[in-house]
Motif scaffolding. Structure first.
Motif, PDB file in Angstrom:
ATOM      1  N   TYR A   1       7.284   2.417   3.699  1.00  0.00           N
ATOM      2  CA  TYR A   1       8.003   2.004   4.571  1.00  0.00           C
ATOM      3  C   TYR A   1       9.099   0.902   4.027  1.00  0.00           C
TER       4      TYR A   1
ATOM      5  N   GLY B   1       4.683   1.068  10.785  1.00  0.00           N
ATOM      6  CA  GLY B   1       5.732   0.826   9.610  1.00  0.00           C
ATOM      7  C   GLY B   1       6.900   0.013  10.147  1.00  0.00           C
TER       8      GLY B   1
ATOM      9  N   TRP C   1      -5.588   4.869   6.475  1.00  0.00           N
ATOM     10  CA  TRP C   1      -5.363   3.927   7.682  1.00  0.00           C
ATOM     11  C   TRP C   1      -5.054   4.902   8.949  1.00  0.00           C
TER      12      TRP C   1
ATOM     13  N   GLY D   1       7.196  -2.785  11.169  1.00  0.00           N
ATOM     14  CA  GLY D   1       7.248  -4.176  10.551  1.00  0.00           C
ATOM     15  C   GLY D   1       7.561  -4.058   8.934  1.00  0.00           C
ATOM     16  N   ASP D   2       7.188  -3.085   8.236  1.00  0.00           N
ATOM     17  CA  ASP D   2       7.400  -3.017   6.962  1.00  0.00           C
ATOM     18  C   ASP D   2       9.253  -2.679   6.884  1.00  0.00           C
TER      19      ASP D   2
ATOM     20  N   ASP E   1      -1.991   8.066   6.201  1.00  0.00           N
ATOM     21  CA  ASP E   1      -2.119   7.702   7.731  1.00  0.00           C
ATOM     22  C   ASP E   1      -2.209   8.650   8.659  1.00  0.00           C
TER      23      ASP E   1
ATOM     24  N   ASN F   1       1.984  -6.022   3.009  1.00  0.00           N
ATOM     25  CA  ASN F   1       0.679  -5.982   3.463  1.00  0.00           C
ATOM     26  C   ASN F   1      -0.587  -5.493   2.474  1.00  0.00           C
TER      27      ASN F   1
ATOM     28  N   GLY G   1       1.920   3.666   4.273  1.00  0.00           N
ATOM     29  CA  GLY G   1       1.584   2.344   3.660  1.00  0.00           C
ATOM     30  C   GLY G   1       2.745   1.365   3.477  1.00  0.00           C
TER      31      GLY G   1
ATOM     32  N   MET H   1      -1.843  -9.265   7.670  1.00  0.00           N
ATOM     33  CA  MET H   1      -2.049  -8.738   9.001  1.00  0.00           C
ATOM     34  C   MET H   1      -3.570  -8.975   9.172  1.00  0.00           C
TER      35      MET H   1
ATOM     36  N   PHE I   1      -6.424  -7.559   9.320  1.00  0.00           N
ATOM     37  CA  PHE I   1      -7.360  -7.292   8.316  1.00  0.00           C
ATOM     38  C   PHE I   1      -7.710  -8.402   7.364  1.00  0.00           C
ATOM     39  N   TRP I   2      -6.640  -8.873   6.817  1.00  0.00           N
ATOM     40  CA  TRP I   2      -6.623  -9.771   5.455  1.00  0.00           C
ATOM     41  C   TRP I   2      -6.852 -11.261   6.133  1.00  0.00           C
TER      42      TRP I   2
ATOM     43  N   THR J   1       0.824  -1.099   0.041  1.00  0.00           N
ATOM     44  CA  THR J   1      -0.102   0.024   0.049  1.00  0.00           C
ATOM     45  C   THR J   1       0.848   1.181  -0.119  1.00  0.00           C
TER      46      THR J   1
ATOM     47  N   ARG K   1      -1.966  -2.004  19.354  1.00  0.00           N
ATOM     48  CA  ARG K   1      -2.526  -0.680  18.787  1.00  0.00           C
ATOM     49  C   ARG K   1      -4.179  -1.249  18.335  1.00  0.00           C
TER      50      ARG K   1
ATOM     51  N   PHE L   1      -5.671   4.524  -0.295  1.00  0.00           N
ATOM     52  CA  PHE L   1      -5.897   3.898   0.754  1.00  0.00           C
ATOM     53  C   PHE L   1      -5.905   4.657   2.174  1.00  0.00           C
TER      54      PHE L   1
HETATM   55  P1  AMP Z   1       2.865  -1.863  10.249  1.00  0.00           P
HETATM   56  O1  AMP Z   1       3.253  -1.046  11.504  1.00  0.00           O
HETATM   57  O2  AMP Z   1       4.426  -2.442   9.843  1.00  0.00           O
HETATM   58  O3  AMP Z   1       2.043  -3.066  10.514  1.00  0.00           O
HETATM   59  O4  AMP Z   1       2.751  -0.925   9.075  1.00  0.00           O
HETATM   60  C1  AMP Z   1       1.495   0.026   9.241  1.00  0.00           C
HETATM   61  C2  AMP Z   1       1.498   0.802   7.927  1.00  0.00           C
HETATM   62  O5  AMP Z   1       0.782  -0.254   7.007  1.00  0.00           O
HETATM   63  C3  AMP Z   1       0.732   1.930   7.801  1.00  0.00           C
HETATM   64  O6  AMP Z   1       1.402   2.716   7.052  1.00  0.00           O
HETATM   65  C4  AMP Z   1      -0.573   1.767   7.063  1.00  0.00           C
HETATM   66  O7  AMP Z   1      -0.920   2.480   6.057  1.00  0.00           O
HETATM   67  C5  AMP Z   1      -0.335   0.376   6.443  1.00  0.00           C
HETATM   68  N1  AMP Z   1      -1.474  -0.380   6.721  1.00  0.00           N
HETATM   69  C6  AMP Z   1      -2.299  -0.684   7.656  1.00  0.00           C
HETATM   70  N2  AMP Z   1      -3.394  -1.511   7.438  1.00  0.00           N
HETATM   71  C7  AMP Z   1      -2.980  -2.284   6.362  1.00  0.00           C
HETATM   72  C8  AMP Z   1      -3.870  -3.194   5.664  1.00  0.00           C
HETATM   73  N3  AMP Z   1      -4.900  -3.787   6.158  1.00  0.00           N
HETATM   74  N4  AMP Z   1      -3.315  -3.576   4.563  1.00  0.00           N
HETATM   75  C9  AMP Z   1      -2.084  -2.961   4.071  1.00  0.00           C
HETATM   76  N5  AMP Z   1      -1.310  -1.979   4.735  1.00  0.00           N
HETATM   77  C10 AMP Z   1      -2.013  -1.478   5.936  1.00  0.00           C
END
Ligand code: AMP
Length: 308
Positions: A31, A232, A80, A234-235, A12, A122, A27, A146, A148-149, A8, A91, A78
């Motif tokens: 990150y 972010g 979030w 995790g990303d 945010d 994600n 997204g 994550m 959501f999916w 994504t 969170r 998108f």
């Molecule tokens: P993280 O903290 O590593 O889980 O990443 C958070 C980032 O992921 C934020 O920048 C969000 O915009 C994005 N994000 C949150 N929920 C989703 C989702 N369901 N699918 C894809 N990206 C997401």
């Protein structure tokens, strides 16, 4: 050679015990790309709405990042929102609005087809699946997902997991996916689908690597003095982890267990930088020497001469 990421591009709104940041660039692809760009070239496949122009993609306009694969469509990007608890490991998602992501049909640019590594960050599992199919000759395929999916598109997610080598997943999400609380037991439900390695992100406790043949390695998190916003992390972890593996492949090496161990350390380090400021800010300030210094420190903090 390069890494192609699909994920994504988001707008945010972040609320932590230490402050807020509303409508900032985020997204999973943003990150990931910034973190991985310290190690290799990164190509982004993503979609954004025309409203992204108000924020701008300039933080991603860096020498090692190719953003020509970001498709700008009429509509909303998108969005979030997340609110963190005091421990920062947990969170609440305040909202997830898919916008143009809901109808995204990715077309991977021909220039990205030779990538060594594909990272399915994600996003919608069907979109992840489409991208992995469009780069059939990749040497390594990894996926993140994550709650959501897992909740909303489980069948599609199981399907795409069958086509990757590595699953990178947060501890709670691994438990949720498997419906099993013990992590090693939960991991077996993913190994049964085909991936040979699982990386479990443990937040402030670091990360672990589980191998389908029983191998195990734990890398502690870098101890930070000041954490402001873990969004972010995790990303960014995935960017450091796969970036280091890409460097090894680029140098002509077969990946060994020790490469994965080192990659886990670099993943933790890239995640740690992201936590030090809101959004992608910290990743825009650091240099390769900051990363190298933190790597030396983390090795020093955790290494000891065993008498075993
Ligand atoms: P993280 O903290 O590593 O889980 O990443 C958070 C980032 O992921 C934020 O920048 C969000 O915009 C994005 N994000 C949150 N929920 C989703 C989702 N369901 N699918 C894809 N990206 C997401």
């Amino acid at each position: 050679m390069s890494i192609t990421v699909v994920g994504t591009i988001g707008i945010d709104s972040l609320y932590t015990p230490f402050g807020d940041a509303e409508r900032v660039l985020g997204g999973s692809a943003a990150y990931f790309a910034l973190a991985a760009s310290f190690f290799d070239r990164v190509n982004i496949v993503a979609v954004a709405g025309t409203d992204i122009n108000a924020i701008g993609l300039h933080p991603l306009q860096r020498e090692n990042i190719d953003i020509t694969g970001i498709d700008i469509q009429p509509g909303e990007t998108f969005r979030w929102g997340g609110r963190y608890h005091l421990d920062l490991n947990t969170r609440d998602t305040l909202f997830t609005e898919l916008g143009v992501l809901a109808t995204f049909q990715p077309k991977v640019p021909a220039a990205y087809h030779g990538s060594d590594i594909v990272f399915l960050a994600n996003l919608t599992p069907a979109v992840q699946e489409s991208v992995v199919q469009q780069i059939p000759n990749a040497k390594l395929r990894a996926l993140d997902t994550m709650n959501f999916w897992i909740e909303g598109m489980r069948d599609d997610l199981v399907n795409v997991m069958r086509h990757v080598d590595i699953v990178i997943i947060a501890e709670e999400e691994l438990r949720q996916f498997a419906g099993i609380s013990n992590l090693r037991a939960a991991a077996r439900s993913i190994f049964a689908l085909g991936p040979q390695k699982i990386v479990v992100k443990l937040g402030t406790y670091g990360s672990i690597l589980l191998d389908a043949d029983g191998g195990y390695f734990a890398a502690p998190a870098f101890p930070l003095d000041d954490v402001r916003d873990p969004t972010g992390a995790g990303d960014s972890f995935a960017g450091g982890f796969l970036g280091v593996l890409a460097e090894r492949l680029q140098a002509g090496h077969e990946l060994q267990l020790r490469d994965y161990k080192r990659a886990l350390y670099y993943g933790n380090i890239m995640g740690s930088f992201t936590c030090e400021d809101f959004g992608v800010q910290r990743l825009l300030q650091i240099s390769t020497s900051d990363i190298a210094q933190r790597y030396r420190n983390l090795v020093d903090f955790t290494h000891f001469e065993s008498r075993i």
